[in-house]
Scaffold this motif. Sequence first.
Motif, mmCIF file in Angstrom:
data_model
loop_
_atom_site.group_PDB
_atom_site.id
_atom_site.type_symbol
_atom_site.label_atom_id
_atom_site.label_comp_id
_atom_site.label_asym_id
_atom_site.label_seq_id
_atom_site.Cartn_x
_atom_site.Cartn_y
_atom_site.Cartn_z
ATOM 1 N N TYR A 39 -37.401 12.075 7.635
ATOM 2 C CA TYR A 39 -37.476 12.152 6.172
ATOM 3 C C TYR A 39 -36.230 12.839 5.640
ATOM 4 C CZ TYR A 39 -38.614 14.196 1.624
ATOM 5 O OH TYR A 39 -38.560 14.599 0.317
ATOM 6 N N ILE A 40 -35.539 12.178 4.722
ATOM 7 C CA ILE A 40 -34.332 12.720 4.092
ATOM 8 C C ILE A 40 -34.713 13.278 2.725
ATOM 9 C CG2 ILE A 40 -31.951 12.267 3.429
ATOM 10 C CD1 ILE A 40 -32.592 11.818 6.412
ATOM 11 N N ASP A 41 -34.683 14.599 2.631
ATOM 12 C CA ASP A 41 -35.023 15.284 1.387
ATOM 13 C C ASP A 41 -33.858 15.188 0.407
ATOM 14 O OD1 ASP A 41 -36.884 17.055 -0.094
ATOM 15 O OD2 ASP A 41 -35.249 18.512 0.116
ATOM 16 N N GLN A 42 -34.135 15.381 -0.883
ATOM 17 C CA GLN A 42 -33.061 15.283 -1.875
ATOM 18 C C GLN A 42 -32.042 16.400 -1.755
ATOM 19 O OE1 GLN A 42 -36.154 16.296 -2.603
ATOM 20 N NE2 GLN A 42 -36.344 17.224 -4.641
ATOM 21 N N GLU A 43 -32.389 17.465 -0.998
ATOM 22 C CA GLU A 43 -31.446 18.568 -0.801
ATOM 23 C C GLU A 43 -30.846 18.551 0.594
ATOM 24 O OE1 GLU A 43 -32.630 22.451 -2.531
ATOM 25 O OE2 GLU A 43 -34.533 21.454 -2.991
ATOM 26 N N ALA A 44 -30.696 17.383 1.169
ATOM 27 C CA ALA A 44 -30.158 17.260 2.525
ATOM 28 C C ALA A 44 -28.634 17.258 2.524
ATOM 29 C CB ALA A 44 -30.678 15.983 3.174
ATOM 30 N N GLY A 52 -38.520 -0.192 19.249
ATOM 31 C CA GLY A 52 -37.965 -0.018 20.583
ATOM 32 C C GLY A 52 -36.632 -0.698 20.769
ATOM 33 N N ASP A 53 -35.911 -0.922 19.677
ATOM 34 C CA ASP A 53 -34.628 -1.616 19.724
ATOM 35 C C ASP A 53 -33.819 -1.170 18.512
ATOM 36 O OD1 ASP A 53 -32.637 -3.308 20.550
ATOM 37 O OD2 ASP A 53 -33.936 -5.063 20.752
ATOM 38 N N LEU A 54 -32.659 -1.772 18.318
ATOM 39 C CA LEU A 54 -31.813 -1.413 17.175
ATOM 40 C C LEU A 54 -32.379 -2.043 15.904
ATOM 41 C CD1 LEU A 54 -28.240 -1.601 18.737
ATOM 42 C CD2 LEU A 54 -29.411 0.434 17.896
ATOM 43 N N GLU A 55 -33.546 -1.604 15.523
ATOM 44 C CA GLU A 55 -34.219 -2.014 14.302
ATOM 45 C C GLU A 55 -34.937 -0.794 13.734
ATOM 46 O OE1 GLU A 55 -36.481 -5.827 14.267
ATOM 47 O OE2 GLU A 55 -36.085 -5.806 16.415
ATOM 48 N N CYS A 56 -35.076 -0.755 12.415
ATOM 49 C CA CYS A 56 -35.876 0.320 11.822
ATOM 50 C C CYS A 56 -36.330 -0.099 10.427
ATOM 51 C CB CYS A 56 -35.092 1.633 11.742
ATOM 52 S SG CYS A 56 -33.827 1.694 10.461
ATOM 53 N N CYS A 57 -37.313 0.609 9.938
ATOM 54 C CA CYS A 57 -37.821 0.383 8.593
ATOM 55 C C CYS A 57 -37.284 1.478 7.683
ATOM 56 C CB CYS A 57 -39.347 0.405 8.616
ATOM 57 S SG CYS A 57 -40.124 0.504 6.985
ATOM 58 N N ILE A 58 -36.938 1.124 6.448
ATOM 59 C CA ILE A 58 -36.557 2.111 5.434
ATOM 60 C C ILE A 58 -37.574 2.033 4.304
ATOM 61 C CG2 ILE A 58 -34.836 2.818 3.732
ATOM 62 C CD1 ILE A 58 -32.662 1.801 5.538
ATOM 63 N N GLU A 59 -38.132 3.188 3.939
ATOM 64 C CA GLU A 59 -39.101 3.244 2.860
ATOM 65 C C GLU A 59 -38.762 4.407 1.926
ATOM 66 O OE1 GLU A 59 -40.680 1.731 0.987
ATOM 67 O OE2 GLU A 59 -42.843 1.651 1.329
ATOM 68 N N VAL A 60 -39.118 4.253 0.658
ATOM 69 C CA VAL A 60 -38.845 5.254 -0.368
ATOM 70 C C VAL A 60 -40.118 6.054 -0.630
ATOM 71 C CG1 VAL A 60 -38.185 5.593 -2.783
ATOM 72 C CG2 VAL A 60 -37.068 3.827 -1.414
ATOM 73 N N VAL A 61 -39.969 7.382 -0.763
ATOM 74 C CA VAL A 61 -41.085 8.255 -1.103
ATOM 75 C C VAL A 61 -40.713 9.082 -2.328
ATOM 76 C CG1 VAL A 61 -42.055 8.404 1.221
ATOM 77 C CG2 VAL A 61 -40.260 9.995 0.545
ATOM 78 N N ASP A 62 -41.729 9.490 -3.069
ATOM 79 C CA ASP A 62 -41.486 10.213 -4.324
ATOM 80 C C ASP A 62 -41.284 11.702 -4.128
ATOM 81 O OD1 ASP A 62 -41.758 7.818 -5.707
ATOM 82 O OD2 ASP A 62 -43.928 8.089 -5.970
ATOM 83 N N SER A 63 -41.753 12.242 -3.025
ATOM 84 C CA SER A 63 -41.665 13.687 -2.817
ATOM 85 C C SER A 63 -41.863 14.002 -1.345
ATOM 86 C CB SER A 63 -42.746 14.407 -3.632
ATOM 87 O OG SER A 63 -44.037 14.032 -3.169
ATOM 88 N N MET A 64 -41.688 15.293 -1.021
ATOM 89 C CA MET A 64 -41.921 15.711 0.350
ATOM 90 C C MET A 64 -43.402 15.537 0.720
ATOM 91 S SD MET A 64 -43.068 18.704 2.122
ATOM 92 C CE MET A 64 -42.626 20.072 1.064
ATOM 93 N N GLN A 65 -44.305 15.835 -0.207
ATOM 94 C CA GLN A 65 -45.734 15.646 0.051
ATOM 95 C C GLN A 65 -46.055 14.172 0.257
ATOM 96 O OE1 GLN A 65 -48.193 18.095 0.494
ATOM 97 N NE2 GLN A 65 -49.245 16.271 1.251
ATOM 98 N N ASP A 66 -45.386 13.308 -0.486
ATOM 99 C CA ASP A 66 -45.557 11.867 -0.315
ATOM 100 C C ASP A 66 -45.102 11.444 1.090
ATOM 101 O OD1 ASP A 66 -46.217 9.282 -0.971
ATOM 102 O OD2 ASP A 66 -44.340 8.861 -2.026
ATOM 103 N N ALA A 67 -44.027 12.067 1.586
ATOM 104 C CA ALA A 67 -43.539 11.774 2.939
ATOM 105 C C ALA A 67 -44.571 12.203 3.982
ATOM 106 C CB ALA A 67 -42.210 12.482 3.185
ATOM 107 N N ILE A 68 -45.156 13.386 3.796
ATOM 108 C CA ILE A 68 -46.185 13.864 4.727
ATOM 109 C C ILE A 68 -47.381 12.919 4.734
ATOM 110 C CG2 ILE A 68 -47.862 15.711 5.129
ATOM 111 C CD1 ILE A 68 -45.760 17.699 4.155
ATOM 112 N N ASP A 69 -47.809 12.509 3.539
ATOM 113 C CA ASP A 69 -48.954 11.593 3.448
ATOM 114 C C ASP A 69 -48.658 10.265 4.122
ATOM 115 O OD1 ASP A 69 -50.295 13.533 2.042
ATOM 116 O OD2 ASP A 69 -49.842 12.685 0.060
ATOM 117 N N HIS A 70 -47.418 9.771 3.938
ATOM 118 C CA HIS A 70 -47.013 8.506 4.567
ATOM 119 C C HIS A 70 -47.061 8.622 6.089
ATOM 120 C CE1 HIS A 70 -44.586 4.728 4.918
ATOM 121 N NE2 HIS A 70 -44.265 5.303 6.066
ATOM 122 N N ILE A 71 -46.529 9.722 6.615
ATOM 123 C CA ILE A 71 -46.489 9.912 8.071
ATOM 124 C C ILE A 71 -47.901 10.036 8.633
ATOM 125 C CG2 ILE A 71 -45.720 11.432 9.928
ATOM 126 C CD1 ILE A 71 -43.290 12.120 8.127
#
Length: 805
Positions: free
Chosen positions: A597-602, A679-698
């Motif tokens: 998770y990349i926070d806005q203060e990273a 398991g390969d050079l692939e990944c998903c990118i998703e947008v979250v509204d907040s750090m709590q939103d990131a925790i809920d997503h995970i």
Amino acid sequence: MLYSFALSCKLKAAVGSLQSRFCPRFTRAASQTKYLPVICSSFKSTAVRHWSNIPFITVPLSRTHGKSFVHRSELKHAKRIVVKLGSAVVTRGDECGLALGRLASIVEQVSVLQNQGREMMIVTSGAVAFGKQRLRHEILLSQSVRQALHSGQNQLKEMSVPVLEARACAAAGQSGLMALYEAMFTQYSICAAQILVTNLDFHDDQKRRNLNSTLHELLRMNIVPIVNTNDAVVPPPEPNSDLQGVNVISIKDNDSLAARLAVEMKADLLIALSDVEGLYDLPPGSDDAKLIDIFYPGDQQSITFGTKSRVGIGGMEAKVKSALWALQGGTSVVIANGTDPKVTGHVITDIVEGKKVGTFFSEVKPAGPTVEQQAEMARSGGRTLSSLLPQQRAEIICHLADLLTEQKEDILAANKKDLEVAISGGRLSQPLLKLLSLSPSKLNSLSIGLRQIAVSSQDSVGRVIRRTRIANNLELEQITVPIGVLLVIFESRPDCLPQVSALAIASGNALLLKGGKEASNTNQILHRLTQEALSIHGVKDAVQLVSTREEVEDLCRLNQLIDLIIPRGSSHLVRDIQRAAKGIPVLGHSEGVCHVYIDQEASIEKVIKIIRDSKCEYPAACNAMETLLVHRDLLRSPLFDQIIDMLRVEQVKIHAGPKFASYLTFSPSEVKSLRTEYGDLECCIEVVDSMQDAIDHIHKYGSSHTDVIVTENEETAEYFLQHLDSACVFWNSSSRFSDGYRFGLGAEVGISTARIHARGPVGLEGLLTTKWVLRGDGHSVADFSEQGSMKYLHENIAVTHRTSS
């Protein structure tokens, strides 16, 4: 009995009747032809048949009869199969009537195999039981009518049913039993035909040839023969007349009938279903009785037979004699349980698929020990290993570390052979080839890791965790002990073998290793070196490498011999083992869906470095990043552009999450599932509204493996670390640090996402459990009753000594 020369006209008429029932296209003109025409597709011998309601492709089966199968795995090639149903399988518990549900399940399995293109025959009991039920009903009805006429009242006296003679019961039950089979097979659009035989029919050459001809004709027309002894006329069995040679077998029960029929018809497989799991070395139910997986001719001396089953005239001794006679005649045999409701629905198909069910009779005895014997050897060696001094276990591990460097050339040569076979076969992907490959640097790292384990093993087994004074002169200790026998299943990574072996040695555990066949040469030399190291203190047998054709699913059923299963491999392997394990706990994770998770203060520098390392350093690893969560405020920032540019340079394929896709006019391919482990050079990118939103997503889409936050805000980071419920939670560091070696554990047996016992990278501590030791001086619980003289103290005692006294 029905013979081909007397039955030809009747058989043509019967088949015509059956064709008219199942095949409307069968015309009157066809039925009047001199020879039986092959008009209906039900009787065509083609690759595609339509005998059942749904067309299916037949299994290509061909085998030259002469020798029985050597291994269970070869049973799937059996084309002609005889299924023998014992009296205990067919009849109800009250011995009066048939077990209809059980019988229906067996008919379904036979139908499935028949529709695969196999030739199925059934030798069945049950006519006596079915007839007994009918005759009892008739007698009771007759008695009630007579009593009503004589008394003139509706009140009937107590009626008793006389003892019914078996031949009369058989005569009354045979037609009903066959009608039942016909009705059941009709549900699968399969025809069945009845054959009644006696012992005399096999001793007369002409009758035997007629029987053979009739059976072959039925099989040719895809009809399932239902064979039974003609119990209405059969004489009592003669004593001492059973099994007198290859060409002579007395038909005294359905076991001998099935064996004779199987050999006569050159069947590939005889499945004998009874009311026990198979053949035991002692009578079933005895304390020390063990189920025999494979039985070899000559092993009879090691068997003690018990009494026969509750019904029928045979017993296990008769079954073994018949099985050995059939085996000598070239037919493979399996004796299994046909009454257990947990397995009845798939016991026959499981046997044909080569699964470890019942007792398999084989003429070829393997050179090495069976896996059961290996497990017992490992347990015995493990107990000796756990009793060694800590310094002695450390010496074994250090010696193994030395051997890895001293024998480096031999190890790499064996590994080169495995790589060449894997590359030429083209069956392994690049990430798996990387796992399979060993190098001098890998071996050096292994050696260093093993020495770390040796140091940490000094105070592992027998360490006192807790001391309590229960009362005066009554002290309790909780100490660490090995778990027991570990089964570690790994694929495509031979470096796992010395790592896991060292951890098992350090913790005093016995070890069974099952490696992937793609690394067989490397595994063999590494196991040889492990046993060489163990030999310096006489515990060579504590670590065993399973090299037989044992299926993983079969290993997972050895709940009496194995205490813990640890899978090391793909999520598919882990899930399969978790499903297959029968009463054995499994330590591992089914998936490694790791998030960053990349926070806005990273920090820009930290973000790029951590994402690159988490995804690109080793994408096949279970601790590699699979989903990148980005705070909404960063979506159109220079930082986000740099992330995308870096991933493109590293050739990472990007999948857009639903929210991320909604922000884009032209988006990458939208993700099919947010729970995907690439398991390969692939990944998903998703947008979250907040750090709590990131925790809920995970919490919703993650696998509780390893998750990371990148931020410069310490308060935000601490909240994330405390509130995210995963085995490993990191701040400003790569997810790839989730590893036993990097944690300083020396090595790991795996990463666990379970919540009981061990969690995260599992090293030495995770392979230990505890036991309680109480030392007293004639104490009894009565001493602490209201009238007793003693009081509980429950005082904690400081643990001054690291090991139990």
